[in-house]
Design a protein around this motif. Structure first.
Motif, PDB file in Angstrom:
ATOM      1  N   GLU A  69      16.212 -22.924 -42.101  1.00 48.32           N
ATOM      2  CA  GLU A  69      15.656 -24.001 -41.277  1.00 48.32           C
ATOM      3  C   GLU A  69      14.865 -23.473 -40.086  1.00 48.32           C
ATOM      4  OE1 GLU A  69      20.059 -23.502 -40.288  1.00 48.32           O
ATOM      5  OE2 GLU A  69      18.932 -23.862 -42.110  1.00 48.32           O
ATOM      6  N   TRP A  70      14.897 -22.195 -39.841  1.00 50.46           N
ATOM      7  CA  TRP A  70      14.120 -21.585 -38.755  1.00 50.46           C
ATOM      8  C   TRP A  70      12.919 -20.807 -39.257  1.00 50.46           C
ATOM      9  CZ3 TRP A  70      17.638 -19.263 -34.412  1.00 50.46           C
ATOM     10  CH2 TRP A  70      18.473 -20.250 -33.914  1.00 50.46           C
ATOM     11  N   TRP A  71      12.703 -20.723 -40.542  1.00 49.34           N
ATOM     12  CA  TRP A  71      11.596 -19.932 -41.077  1.00 49.34           C
ATOM     13  C   TRP A  71      10.246 -20.392 -40.555  1.00 49.34           C
ATOM     14  CZ3 TRP A  71      12.719 -18.870 -46.970  1.00 49.34           C
ATOM     15  CH2 TRP A  71      13.871 -18.075 -47.074  1.00 49.34           C
ATOM     16  N   TRP A  72      10.090 -21.676 -40.297  1.00 53.05           N
ATOM     17  CA  TRP A  72       8.818 -22.208 -39.834  1.00 53.05           C
ATOM     18  C   TRP A  72       8.410 -21.588 -38.495  1.00 53.05           C
ATOM     19  CZ3 TRP A  72       8.390 -24.766 -35.209  1.00 53.05           C
ATOM     20  CH2 TRP A  72       9.594 -25.200 -34.623  1.00 53.05           C
ATOM     21  N   ILE A  73       9.379 -21.198 -37.678  1.00 55.55           N
ATOM     22  CA  ILE A  73       9.079 -20.604 -36.373  1.00 55.55           C
ATOM     23  C   ILE A  73       8.300 -19.301 -36.546  1.00 55.55           C
ATOM     24  CG2 ILE A  73      10.137 -19.544 -34.330  1.00 55.55           C
ATOM     25  CD1 ILE A  73      12.403 -21.622 -34.648  1.00 55.55           C
ATOM     26  N   LEU A  74       8.651 -18.540 -37.570  1.00 55.37           N
ATOM     27  CA  LEU A  74       7.955 -17.274 -37.820  1.00 55.37           C
ATOM     28  C   LEU A  74       6.481 -17.526 -38.135  1.00 55.37           C
ATOM     29  CD1 LEU A  74      10.662 -15.504 -40.002  1.00 55.37           C
ATOM     30  CD2 LEU A  74      10.350 -15.397 -37.523  1.00 55.37           C
ATOM     31  N   LEU A  75       6.211 -18.616 -38.853  1.00 59.98           N
ATOM     32  CA  LEU A  75       4.814 -18.970 -39.170  1.00 59.98           C
ATOM     33  C   LEU A  75       4.040 -19.305 -37.898  1.00 59.98           C
ATOM     34  CD1 LEU A  75       5.411 -21.231 -42.301  1.00 59.98           C
ATOM     35  CD2 LEU A  75       4.995 -18.773 -42.217  1.00 59.98           C
ATOM     36  N   VAL A  76       4.669 -20.077 -37.017  1.00 56.84           N
ATOM     37  CA  VAL A  76       4.011 -20.466 -35.764  1.00 56.84           C
ATOM     38  C   VAL A  76       3.714 -19.227 -34.915  1.00 56.84           C
ATOM     39  CG1 VAL A  76       4.328 -21.733 -33.598  1.00 56.84           C
ATOM     40  CG2 VAL A  76       5.008 -22.777 -35.758  1.00 56.84           C
ATOM     41  N   VAL A  77       4.683 -18.337 -34.808  1.00 57.31           N
ATOM     42  CA  VAL A  77       4.497 -17.118 -34.008  1.00 57.31           C
ATOM     43  C   VAL A  77       3.339 -16.290 -34.559  1.00 57.31           C
ATOM     44  CG1 VAL A  77       5.575 -14.906 -33.401  1.00 57.31           C
ATOM     45  CG2 VAL A  77       6.872 -17.027 -33.164  1.00 57.31           C
ATOM     46  N   LYS A  78       3.275 -16.140 -35.873  1.00 56.37           N
ATOM     47  CA  LYS A  78       2.217 -15.323 -36.478  1.00 56.37           C
ATOM     48  C   LYS A  78       0.842 -15.974 -36.347  1.00 56.37           C
ATOM     49  CE  LYS A  78       5.414 -13.122 -39.643  1.00 56.37           C
ATOM     50  NZ  LYS A  78       5.881 -13.033 -41.032  1.00 56.37           N
ATOM     51  N   VAL A  79       0.766 -17.297 -36.463  1.00 55.13           N
ATOM     52  CA  VAL A  79      -0.517 -17.993 -36.274  1.00 55.13           C
ATOM     53  C   VAL A  79      -0.980 -17.844 -34.828  1.00 55.13           C
ATOM     54  CG1 VAL A  79      -1.607 -20.271 -36.198  1.00 55.13           C
ATOM     55  CG2 VAL A  79      -0.274 -19.609 -38.188  1.00 55.13           C
ATOM     56  N   LEU A  80      -0.067 -18.006 -33.880  1.00 55.96           N
ATOM     57  CA  LEU A  80      -0.435 -17.844 -32.470  1.00 55.96           C
ATOM     58  C   LEU A  80      -0.872 -16.411 -32.174  1.00 55.96           C
ATOM     59  CD1 LEU A  80       2.344 -19.986 -30.755  1.00 55.96           C
ATOM     60  CD2 LEU A  80      -0.089 -20.540 -30.997  1.00 55.96           C
ATOM     61  N   ALA A  81      -0.183 -15.443 -32.763  1.00 58.95           N
ATOM     62  CA  ALA A  81      -0.563 -14.044 -32.557  1.00 58.95           C
ATOM     63  C   ALA A  81      -1.953 -13.779 -33.130  1.00 58.95           C
ATOM     64  CB  ALA A  81       0.459 -13.121 -33.214  1.00 58.95           C
TER      65      ALA A  81
END
Length: 118
Positions: free
Chosen positions: A44-56
């Motif tokens: 349920e937290w995997w989506w956070i990794l996507l957000v971090v990588k898009v922002l980076a």
């Protein structure tokens, strides 16, 4: 300290690789799923990794023109993969996925920082 990358290609390449990683992680491929399960990262937290990588990736691209942004984004990507490496080592999940994915991305991030800002 140089606040703009000396050459735009390394940050753009790292951003492209991060965006490819995001695309492959939207519906995680087997090796990505195995990697995240290996470190017992909650689904349920995997989506956070996507957000971090898009922002980076966005920071790396914006930083080609805006002083300091690419350096900060690149440093954040290195911190991200250092934390991911620590999670893998802690979970004793140090197989091929760790070496290729995690350490490979950490190496690419470090090479990008050195070649762009030193």
């Amino acid at each position: 300290m140089i606040l703009l990358p000396s050459w735009w290609v390394p940050p753009a390449l790292l951003a492209a690789v991060l965006l490819l990683d995001v695309a492959l992680s939207i519906r995680p491929l087997g090796f990505i799923r195995m990697c995240l399960h290996g470190v017992r990262f909650p689904e349920e937290w995997w989506w956070i990794l996507l957000v971090v990588k898009v922002l980076a990736a966005g920071g790396l691209i914006a930083g080609i023109w805006v002083p300091g942004i690419a350096f900060a984004a690149n440093s954040g990507v290195i911190a991200y993969f250092l934390c991911a490496s620590a999670a893998h080592i802690r979970a004793k999940a140090t197989g091929a996925a760790f070496r290729v994915n995690c350490l490979g991305m950490l190496a690419l991030s470090c090479v990008t920082l050195v070649s762009s800002f030193l």
